[in-house]
Design a protein around this motif. Sequence first.
Motif, PDB file in Angstrom:
ATOM      1  N   SER A 269      43.537  43.516  44.074  1.00  0.00           N
ATOM      2  CA  SER A 269      43.286  44.310  43.066  1.00  0.00           C
ATOM      3  C   SER A 269      44.385  45.530  42.909  1.00  0.00           C
ATOM      4  O   SER A 269      44.965  45.738  44.145  1.00  0.00           O
ATOM      5  CB  SER A 269      41.919  45.011  42.978  1.00  0.00           C
ATOM      6  OG  SER A 269      41.802  46.020  42.192  1.00  0.00           O
TER       7      SER A 269
ATOM      8  N   ALA B 162      43.569  48.490  42.575  1.00  0.00           N
ATOM      9  CA  ALA B 162      42.648  49.596  43.234  1.00  0.00           C
ATOM     10  C   ALA B 162      42.731  49.675  44.542  1.00  0.00           C
ATOM     11  O   ALA B 162      42.616  48.552  45.055  1.00  0.00           O
ATOM     12  CB  ALA B 162      41.271  49.461  42.617  1.00  0.00           C
TER      13      ALA B 162
ATOM     14  N   VAL C 180      38.142  48.063  46.679  1.00  0.00           N
ATOM     15  CA  VAL C 180      37.290  47.470  45.913  1.00  0.00           C
ATOM     16  C   VAL C 180      35.893  47.249  46.250  1.00  0.00           C
ATOM     17  O   VAL C 180      35.930  47.128  47.568  1.00  0.00           O
ATOM     18  CB  VAL C 180      37.936  45.893  45.762  1.00  0.00           C
ATOM     19  CG1 VAL C 180      37.269  44.975  44.940  1.00  0.00           C
ATOM     20  CG2 VAL C 180      39.480  46.101  45.421  1.00  0.00           C
TER      21      VAL C 180
ATOM     22  N   ASP D   8      32.331  44.917  46.002  1.00  0.00           N
ATOM     23  CA  ASP D   8      31.686  43.710  45.442  1.00  0.00           C
ATOM     24  C   ASP D   8      30.463  43.778  45.890  1.00  0.00           C
ATOM     25  O   ASP D   8      29.864  44.009  47.062  1.00  0.00           O
ATOM     26  CB  ASP D   8      32.588  42.341  46.312  1.00  0.00           C
ATOM     27  CG  ASP D   8      33.897  42.177  45.646  1.00  0.00           C
ATOM     28  OD1 ASP D   8      34.210  42.139  44.707  1.00  0.00           O
ATOM     29  OD2 ASP D   8      34.795  42.121  46.488  1.00  0.00           O
TER      30      ASP D   8
ATOM     31  N   THR E 138      35.956  47.303  50.308  1.00  0.00           N
ATOM     32  CA  THR E 138      37.213  46.849  51.092  1.00  0.00           C
ATOM     33  C   THR E 138      38.410  48.101  50.491  1.00  0.00           C
ATOM     34  O   THR E 138      38.659  48.033  49.633  1.00  0.00           O
ATOM     35  CB  THR E 138      37.528  45.289  50.366  1.00  0.00           C
ATOM     36  OG1 THR E 138      36.515  44.564  50.752  1.00  0.00           O
ATOM     37  CG2 THR E 138      38.729  44.868  51.169  1.00  0.00           C
TER      38      THR E 138
ATOM     39  N   ASP F  15      41.797  48.169  50.081  1.00  0.00           N
ATOM     40  CA  ASP F  15      42.975  47.246  49.699  1.00  0.00           C
ATOM     41  C   ASP F  15      44.316  47.697  49.109  1.00  0.00           C
ATOM     42  O   ASP F  15      44.434  47.521  48.039  1.00  0.00           O
ATOM     43  CB  ASP F  15      41.976  46.389  48.501  1.00  0.00           C
ATOM     44  CG  ASP F  15      42.873  44.990  48.248  1.00  0.00           C
ATOM     45  OD1 ASP F  15      43.916  44.747  48.769  1.00  0.00           O
ATOM     46  OD2 ASP F  15      42.612  44.406  46.869  1.00  0.00           O
TER      47      ASP F  15
ATOM     48  N   ALA G  94      33.187  55.191  46.166  1.00  0.00           N
ATOM     49  CA  ALA G  94      32.654  53.836  46.361  1.00  0.00           C
ATOM     50  C   ALA G  94      31.292  54.016  47.612  1.00  0.00           C
ATOM     51  O   ALA G  94      30.240  53.444  47.420  1.00  0.00           O
ATOM     52  CB  ALA G  94      33.536  52.732  47.054  1.00  0.00           C
TER      53      ALA G  94
END
Length: 263
Positions: free
Chosen positions: A2, A4, A7, A9, A18, A20, A39
Amino acid sequence: MSDAPVVVDRVDAVATITLDDPAHRNALTVAAKEALRAAVADVAADDAVRAVVLAGTTRAFCLGQDLGEHAAALADGAEAAFSTVREHYSPVVRDLLTMPKPVLAAVAGTCAGAGLGLALACDHRVFATGVRLATAFTGIGLTFDTGLSVTLPRAVGDARAKELVLFGRTFTAEEAVAWGIAGEIVEPDEVLPRATALARQLAEGPTTAFAQTKRLLARAPGLSLDDALAAEAVAQTRCGATSDHTGAVASFLTREPPTFTGR
């Protein structure tokens, strides 16, 4: 991959956060820190999430503060540059340590500075064989952040924590586990699957009991014996009022495996 830097999920009751940003080896830019703070707060408040995995892309778990951005911020003075500790690092670590659900770190790559702080703020770690870790702070004239002044000595003792910070030497995952940093070591391609499997196992467990356990352990160092015993009594009563407890007792008496619903 991604665009971003972080991430999230969600699969069933497990949320995986994650880092990333492989271009920066998951060093913490402002964008990454803001995304991570949001997040972690989001999954902490989500009652549908019963366990969390914090992971990084395999090249690096997290190298800590992005020093390129930090150097630019220093042009506005130390107060401006280090506002990030209160605005980003401290809220993230507080949420990881206090969220009422287990958090596992999947550390498949290098873990240094604030990255080490993030890993130690989790409840358990899965390391890749040979992964290198470091405090890194004194090498650039700094001291602890991301809660490491609390979590590192609790894990390895005061003397070892001083050694790791004052001399700034790197160490391996194998050394970390031997010193008392709770975790396990697997092959690199098994890190995320193993952490996810453990998270799923915990997600099927007694959520209130896990939450109260984390709370008691966090508070215990600052309590007298009498206060700690009183806190245990309150926590046990809260756990005892759940259907998870009454159902598990009934299952024990009938010799059947318990089913935990988180209520």
